[in-house]
Design an enzyme around this catalytic site. Structure first.
Site, PDB file in Angstrom:
ATOM      1  N   TYR A 106      18.975  30.796  59.099  1.00  0.00           N
ATOM      2  CA  TYR A 106      20.550  30.964  59.587  1.00  0.00           C
ATOM      3  C   TYR A 106      20.893  29.480  60.322  1.00  0.00           C
ATOM      4  O   TYR A 106      20.598  29.223  61.565  1.00  0.00           O
ATOM      5  CB  TYR A 106      20.206  31.894  60.238  1.00  0.00           C
ATOM      6  CG  TYR A 106      21.680  32.169  60.999  1.00  0.00           C
ATOM      7  CD1 TYR A 106      22.860  32.556  60.616  1.00  0.00           C
ATOM      8  CD2 TYR A 106      21.927  32.494  62.493  1.00  0.00           C
ATOM      9  CE1 TYR A 106      24.193  32.880  61.334  1.00  0.00           C
ATOM     10  CE2 TYR A 106      23.458  32.511  63.540  1.00  0.00           C
ATOM     11  CZ  TYR A 106      23.968  32.561  62.999  1.00  0.00           C
ATOM     12  OH  TYR A 106      25.831  33.300  63.020  1.00  0.00           O
ATOM     13  N   TYR A 127      21.532  44.886  62.201  1.00  0.00           N
ATOM     14  CA  TYR A 127      20.913  43.831  62.897  1.00  0.00           C
ATOM     15  C   TYR A 127      21.409  43.809  64.419  1.00  0.00           C
ATOM     16  O   TYR A 127      20.646  44.142  65.253  1.00  0.00           O
ATOM     17  CB  TYR A 127      21.058  42.733  62.110  1.00  0.00           C
ATOM     18  CG  TYR A 127      20.812  41.916  63.447  1.00  0.00           C
ATOM     19  CD1 TYR A 127      19.361  41.356  62.952  1.00  0.00           C
ATOM     20  CD2 TYR A 127      21.178  41.292  64.525  1.00  0.00           C
ATOM     21  CE1 TYR A 127      18.360  40.624  63.621  1.00  0.00           C
ATOM     22  CE2 TYR A 127      20.447  39.978  64.921  1.00  0.00           C
ATOM     23  CZ  TYR A 127      18.773  40.061  64.801  1.00  0.00           C
ATOM     24  OH  TYR A 127      18.410  38.902  65.817  1.00  0.00           O
ATOM     25  N   HIS A 128      22.422  43.869  64.521  1.00  0.00           N
ATOM     26  CA  HIS A 128      23.275  43.714  66.104  1.00  0.00           C
ATOM     27  C   HIS A 128      22.889  45.419  67.279  1.00  0.00           C
ATOM     28  O   HIS A 128      22.950  44.472  68.273  1.00  0.00           O
ATOM     29  CB  HIS A 128      24.566  42.536  66.447  1.00  0.00           C
ATOM     30  CG  HIS A 128      24.732  41.332  66.166  1.00  0.00           C
ATOM     31  ND1 HIS A 128      24.784  41.231  63.859  1.00  0.00           N
ATOM     32  CD2 HIS A 128      23.950  40.257  65.744  1.00  0.00           C
ATOM     33  CE1 HIS A 128      25.084  40.343  64.134  1.00  0.00           C
ATOM     34  NE2 HIS A 128      24.264  39.679  65.094  1.00  0.00           N
ATOM     35  N   LYS A 180      31.952  37.359  81.992  1.00  0.00           N
ATOM     36  CA  LYS A 180      31.197  36.825  81.130  1.00  0.00           C
ATOM     37  C   LYS A 180      33.083  35.479  80.206  1.00  0.00           C
ATOM     38  O   LYS A 180      33.823  36.028  79.902  1.00  0.00           O
ATOM     39  CB  LYS A 180      31.763  37.616  79.474  1.00  0.00           C
ATOM     40  CG  LYS A 180      30.309  38.220  79.809  1.00  0.00           C
ATOM     41  CD  LYS A 180      29.022  38.425  79.967  1.00  0.00           C
ATOM     42  CE  LYS A 180      29.522  37.944  77.390  1.00  0.00           C
ATOM     43  NZ  LYS A 180      27.718  37.043  77.017  1.00  0.00           N
ATOM     44  N   ASP A 185      30.899  34.096  74.290  1.00  0.00           N
ATOM     45  CA  ASP A 185      30.202  34.596  73.940  1.00  0.00           C
ATOM     46  C   ASP A 185      30.021  35.925  74.394  1.00  0.00           C
ATOM     47  O   ASP A 185      30.404  36.816  75.481  1.00  0.00           O
ATOM     48  CB  ASP A 185      29.526  34.403  75.291  1.00  0.00           C
ATOM     49  CG  ASP A 185      27.734  34.732  75.538  1.00  0.00           C
ATOM     50  OD1 ASP A 185      26.951  35.307  74.004  1.00  0.00           O
ATOM     51  OD2 ASP A 185      26.904  34.720  75.785  1.00  0.00           O
ATOM     52  N   HIS A 199      28.108  38.360  73.249  1.00  0.00           N
ATOM     53  CA  HIS A 199      26.355  38.819  73.234  1.00  0.00           C
ATOM     54  C   HIS A 199      26.824  39.948  75.163  1.00  0.00           C
ATOM     55  O   HIS A 199      25.896  39.286  76.301  1.00  0.00           O
ATOM     56  CB  HIS A 199      25.399  38.198  73.246  1.00  0.00           C
ATOM     57  CG  HIS A 199      25.290  37.574  71.621  1.00  0.00           C
ATOM     58  ND1 HIS A 199      25.966  36.675  71.126  1.00  0.00           N
ATOM     59  CD2 HIS A 199      25.021  38.234  70.953  1.00  0.00           C
ATOM     60  CE1 HIS A 199      25.772  36.910  69.630  1.00  0.00           C
ATOM     61  NE2 HIS A 199      24.630  37.997  69.766  1.00  0.00           N
TER      62      HIS A 199
END
Length: 672
Positions: free
Chosen positions: A17, A171-172, A540, A544, A546
């Site tokens: 990746y 995945y996340h 935040k 971003d 996450h």
């Protein structure tokens, strides 16, 4: 004999990746990786590209080229794939809200290469549900987002039949705390919502339903509990086979095959003793390669130092070589499924299937995945699961070698010079990218660009498939931000539920526990300051998305007695400071994992000073190299926390210390 070696199976697609800085730099990296034996490309786009902003937008500041490559228009895409034969390449693009736009750019570049687009192979991730839940690069509300996905799937099935138009991405979800059961159930519920929408749209003939199902792929996480993870993959396959057969009437077993790619777990990579990450990565890779009947179609591995910062080309090469050694030196690919007939495996798979199907049914009763997103149910369940996992780690019930056990270590030659153990992006890169964008806009033919944007808005208001209008925009020189803003004008934007309010108590306040002691410290400090409860703003800044760490801090601070102000992701420094002043908070906590801290944190500090709020301590958490952490403290940040600081309750105690120091109160000891 079934145990006799036979000719080797073809290995899975091997990817890394990758993408950073500029299209030119990323192109050079791709060609170098392909020369090293990589068999497919996996493109990482930067956050402005993922969230539909041009590099000169205020929210893009500090984010350009940080976590991926900036692609603002057709010229960038041309340079990204220069001298790479797209007709012979298998390209995975990790892109969701703007997936249709990036695929359009890719198609136009392939046409310019002389490629037959019907032969293009690859994948666009295009799973917006998990963006609402875990990764935060969503743009539009659920309904319009599902329309974009539906239109793109219908277009590719009819025009680019070898392309995987969606990668249902669990995945996340695991990174955000999902258990194996939740990972299966939430991903399958998303797949059902997508397929229902595609078939209801009337864009695909009844006799081609199997072709649609056959192009649905999945992107799965594999953690270090590799037996459980391998069983999870087998459970995925069984449930997918049942759903596609019973719900959609797909008779061809090839169409019903569970097709998935993997990036193994990055959440479990540690900043402490990072050399241990190599064995973690190997174990996680085995979970998706050992069992032939549940083997991944494509694998990409993180690098050992991803908890420290951006991996260098050498680090990515190391991860690629791990795959190559397993595929070419071992005998793994010479045998049929080595777990066939195992009572242990069958029992575990059956249990996962039963529990996951019960959760799928629960979500269907709510109205499906989209309704469960909008109600906040899915997000709240993830935040709760993540809180429970963090609590197990802090209590030592879940052991992380080098983090909460076996912490003594010899000096590490790999990190002897931390500043050279990771790759850094030139801070002047952003200015060059912005300048190139302005040049592109100045030199294009403005008339066709505006006409294409007008046609896109008209299509969005109506019911036409949006892919043709998007291709027209790509060919006319429209930019990523312009395409996205045209659709924002019609669809609006969306702020997903944070899940914090609905999360249960994460750690039991048992007598004598650290949480009880910190609670007392919070209460005493609030009483001494005389202003009711202590108030913490968790912010935040930038793009971003996450938010896992920010959510866990918010939940634990709430449990410790703080009043928490958390407005979710994607805020400007100005918005954060305005909220801090309006809410009269005692501390501002900033969470940044994208590398934009050097740009955004000083901006917050300066705005705090301008607003007369310089006495409010500002703390920062994220993936922050040691030299950057020192610079932030010198600029006025009260404390910096990185992944090695895994004790959340201890962090909350440290926040109270900083509040006391900022208000000239004497220190309070925490006794456990």
């Amino acid at each position: 004999m079934s145990g006799t070696p036979r000719p080797k199976d073809r290995p899975w697609l091997m990817r890394t990746y990758a993408g950073h800085s500029t299209a030119e730099a990323s192109n050079e990296l791709y060609r170098r990786n392909l020369a090293k034996g990589q068999t497919g490309l996996s493109v990482a786009f930067d956050l402005p590209t993922q969230t539909g902003y041009d590099p000169d937008h205020i929210l893009a500041r500090g984010e350009v080229g940080r976590v991926g490559v900036p692609v603002s228009h057709l010229g960038d895409m041309r340079r990204l794939f220069q001298e790479i034969p797209l007709e012979r390449m298998n390209t995975s693009m990790t892109i969701n809200a703007t997936a249709m736009w990036l695929l359009a750019l890719y198609q136009v570049v392939a046409e310019e290469h002389g490629a037959d687009i019907a032969k293009l192979q690859g994948t666009t991730q295009n799973d917006i549900v998990k963006e609402y839940l875990s990764r935060g690069t969503h743009v539009f509300p659920p309904g319009p987002s599902l329309r974009l996905t539906t239109d793109m799937i219908a277009y590719t099935v009819n025009h680019i039949p070898k392309w995987n138009p969606i990668n249902i991405c669990s995945y996340h979800l695991q990174e955000a705390g999902a258990t194996p059961v939740q990972e299966i159930a939430f991903a399958m519920s998303t797949a059902v919502a997508v397929l229902d929408a595609v078939f209801a749209s009337g864009q695909v003939p009844e006799d081609r339903k199997g072709d649609v199902v056959a192009r649905i792929s999945f992107f799965v996480n594999a953690g270090v509990r590799f037996i459980e993870e391998m069983c999870k993959m087998r459970a995925f396959g069984r449930i997918w086979d049942r759903i596609t057969r019973e719900r959609y009437g797909i008779e061809n077993p090839k169409h019903r095959r569970f097709r998935y790619g993997v990036q193994v777990n990055s959440l479990g990579l540690t900043e402490a003793q990072p050399e241990n990450n190599i064995q973690r990565i190997v174990l996680e890779m085995l979970a998706v390669t050992l069992s032939k009947d549940a083997r991944a179609r494509a694998v990409q591995l993180p690098a050992w130092n991803e908890a420290l910062g951006l991996p260098r080309p050498w680090d990515q090469q190391w991860s690629l070589r791990i795959q190559q050694v397993l595929a070419h030196e071992s005998d793994l690919l010479e045998y049929d499924d080595v777990f066939e007939g195992s009572h242990v495996i069958e029992s575990k798979v059956a249990a996962l299937v039963e529990e996951a199907e019960a959760e799928i049914e629960r979500i269907q009763e709510m109205g499906g995945a989209m309704a469960a997103v909008e109600s906040g149910y899915l997000k709240a369940r993830l935040v709760a699961s993540h809180s429970e996992r963090r609590a197990r780690i802090e209590a030592g019930k879940e052991k992380i070698v080098g983090v909460n056990c076996y912490e003594s270590t010899e000096p590490n030659p790999l990190t002897a010079d931390l500043d050279t153990a990771i790759m850094t992006v030139d801070p002047e890169n952003e200015a060059r990218v912005v300048s190139a964008l302005h040049t592109w806009r100045e030199q294009r033919d403005e008339g066709p660009a505006q006409e294409a944007l007008g046609a896109l808005r008209k299509a969005a208001v109506g019911t036409d498939n949006l892919m043709e209008a998007t291709l027209r925009c790509a060919r006319a020189g429209v930019t990523t931000g312009e395409w996205a803003w045209a659709l924002r004008d019609v669809f609006g934007e969306y702020r997903a539920p944070t899940g914090v309010g609905g999360a249960p108590l994460s750690v039991a306040p048992e007598a004598g526990s650290l949480l009880v002691s910190v609670r007392e410290k919070v209460g005493k400090t609030a009483a001494e300051l005389g202003g009711g409860r202590l108030r913490l703003l968790v912010g935040k800044p930038g793009l971003d998305g996450h938010s896992n760490g920010a959510e866990q801090i918010a939940v634990r601070a709430r449990d410790a007695g703080f009043e928490v102000v958390y407005q979710g992701i994607r805020l400007t420094p100005e918005q954060i400071v305005s909220a801090a002043v309006a809410e009269d908070v005692h501390c501002v906590g900033l969470s940044i994992l994208s590398g934009s801290h050097a740009e955004l944190v000083p901006d917050v500090l300066e705005r705090m000073r301008t607003a007369g709020a310089q006495d409010i301590p500002v703390i920062v958490g994220g993936i922050i190299p040691s030299s950057d952490a020192a610079a932030l403290r010198a600029a006025g940040v009260a404390a910096v926390f990185t992944p090695k600081d895994f004790g959340i309750t201890e962090i909350i105690g440290r926040i109270v210390d900083e509040i006391r120091a900022a208000n000239t109160l004497p220190p309070l000891e925490v006794l456990v």
